[in-house]
Structures are given as structure tokens and as C-alpha cells.
Write a protein that holds these residues in place. Structure first.
Motif, short mmCIF file in Angstrom:
data_model
loop_
_atom_site.label_atom_id
_atom_site.label_comp_id
_atom_site.label_asym_id
_atom_site.label_seq_id
_atom_site.Cartn_x
_atom_site.Cartn_y
_atom_site.Cartn_z
N GLU A 1 -7.35 -2.21 -1.22
CA GLU A 1 -7.52 -2.99 0.17
C GLU A 1 -8.92 -3.91 0.11
OE1 GLU A 1 -6.51 -5.07 3.53
OE2 GLU A 1 -5.36 -4.39 1.86
N ILE B 1 0.80 -1.31 0.06
CA ILE B 1 -0.11 -0.05 -0.05
C ILE B 1 0.85 1.37 0.11
CG2 ILE B 1 -1.62 1.42 1.26
CD1 ILE B 1 -2.94 -1.21 2.34
N LEU C 1 -7.66 3.26 -2.40
CA LEU C 1 -6.83 3.94 -1.57
C LEU C 1 -5.87 5.07 -2.57
CD1 LEU C 1 -5.44 1.08 0.48
CD2 LEU C 1 -7.42 2.76 1.24
N THR D 1 -3.58 -0.13 -4.80
CA THR D 1 -4.61 0.93 -4.66
C THR D 1 -5.91 0.25 -4.03
OG1 THR D 1 -5.08 0.77 -6.98
CG2 THR D 1 -3.57 2.34 -6.24
N VAL E 1 -2.81 7.15 3.75
CA VAL E 1 -3.49 7.20 2.40
C VAL E 1 -4.86 7.92 2.76
CG1 VAL E 1 -2.29 5.05 1.83
CG2 VAL E 1 -4.59 4.85 2.65
N ASP E 2 -5.43 8.21 1.42
CA ASP E 2 -6.62 8.52 1.39
C ASP E 2 -7.93 7.62 1.02
OD1 ASP E 2 -6.00 11.51 2.16
OD2 ASP E 2 -5.42 11.81 0.05
N LEU E 3 -8.78 7.37 1.77
CA LEU E 3 -9.77 6.42 1.34
C LEU E 3 -10.77 7.17 0.78
CD1 LEU E 3 -11.14 3.66 1.48
CD2 LEU E 3 -11.97 4.39 3.80
N PRO F 1 -0.64 7.66 -1.40
CA PRO F 1 0.34 7.27 0.07
C PRO F 1 1.47 8.14 0.31
CG PRO F 1 0.73 6.00 -2.06
CD PRO F 1 -0.33 7.02 -2.25
N ILE G 1 -2.31 3.70 7.90
CA ILE G 1 -2.24 2.06 7.78
C ILE G 1 -1.12 1.72 8.92
CG2 ILE G 1 -1.03 0.61 5.97
CD1 ILE G 1 -3.77 2.08 5.02
#
Length: 153
Positions: free
Chosen positions: A22, A14, A116, A20, A80-82, A119, A36
Motif C-alpha cells: 500500500e 489487498i 502487507l 501486498t 492483514v499483517d503490516l 490477508p 482494512i
């Protein structure tokens, strides 16, 4: 900010290997920054994954036999950005899965993809305990993450 515990070497993928998606079994409404956390358990399935192997080779690691040495565990490794969560529909290759067998042999078939982006690895792992599912890190950890990496908060 929320956090997600992910086993190694998936957490590495990740943060550094272009992973990208999960794969999870729970759909969440949350969108935003996601810390994370590299869990304390190693994923043998991740260690034999061809997509993780390919990411490692592209990152400059060559073709090597995976071992646990050198991979932080029991620590937050980055943020990261969800940006989306959607049911699996044969999409999101190569990281998106439609089913998998988890630790202990239980097969998971109803998969959702956590999408995601962006990162931001920490300069050094931040040791802390993780939790199952989506969890809220204590404020002192959030403060540390914001301080250590611009754009995390």
C-alpha cells in the motif's frame, strides 16, 4: 489493532488480488494486525489500473469494465499483517509506486511502502466509519473482528 482506510477497488485488491504493498506518504512505527476499511470514496485511478485489472482477471473476474456495484464501501473488509514500512526506492513492483496523483490532482512524490501479508477477508463487510491515516478502531469493532475471523487478533 490499527486500521487503514483504503478506497475501492484497492481494498478489494489487498484482500483478494494479491496487493501486498500500500503506497502512502507517512512512515509509521506500528507493525501488527491492520484492519482494512474500504472507504466511502471510489478510486477512478484504481479502476483504470492495469495491475488491478490483472488481479481481477486472475481472480476469475475476466476483463470487465469496473463499476462500484458489488464492492463494499464504508466497511471493514478484512485484516492483514503490516510487517514493514520503508521508503520507496524503485522496489516492490508491481504494486509499489514511486509517485502518484491523488484525488483532487495533488501529486505525491515522497512515497513509503506499507508491506502487507496474510490477508484474512471477513465473511461479510462490517459497516463503520473510517478515518484518514492510521487509526484505532473502537473496541467493539476489534471484538467483532476477532470473533469473525480466527487469527485476526
Amino acid at each position: 489493532m490499527k486500521a487503514l482506510t483504503v478506497q475501492q477497488p484497492w481494498a478489494w485488491a489487498i484482500m483478494h488480488g494479491g496487493k501486498t504493498i500500500e503506497n502512502r506518504t507517512q512512515n509509521w512505527k506500528y507493525r501488527g494486525p491492520l484492519a482494512i476499511h474500504a472507504g466511502a470514496r471510489w478510486s477512478d485511478r484504481g479502476a483504470v489500473s492495469e495491475v488491478v485489472d490483472d488481479a481481477w482477471a486472475k481472480h476469475g473476474g475476466g476483463r470487465v469494465r469496473w463499476d462500484r456495484l458489488g464492492f463494499p464501501m464504508g466497511a471493514i473488509v478484512g485484516v492483514v499483517d503490516l510487517v514493514d514500512v520503508h521508503p520507496e526506492s524503485g522496489c516492490c513492483t508491481p504494486w509499489g509506486e514511486s509517485a502518484y496523483v491523488e484525488h483532487g490532482g495533488r501529486e505525491r512524490r515522497r512515497i513509503v511502502h506499507l508491506v502487507l501479508e496474510n490477508p484474512r477477508p471477513l465473511p461479510a463487510p462490517y459497516p463503520c466509519s473510517g478515518a484518514l491515516g492510521l487509526w484505532t478502531p473502537p473496541q467493539d469493532i476489534v471484538d467483532h473482528l476477532v470473533t469473525e475471523s480466527a487469527g485476526i487478533g
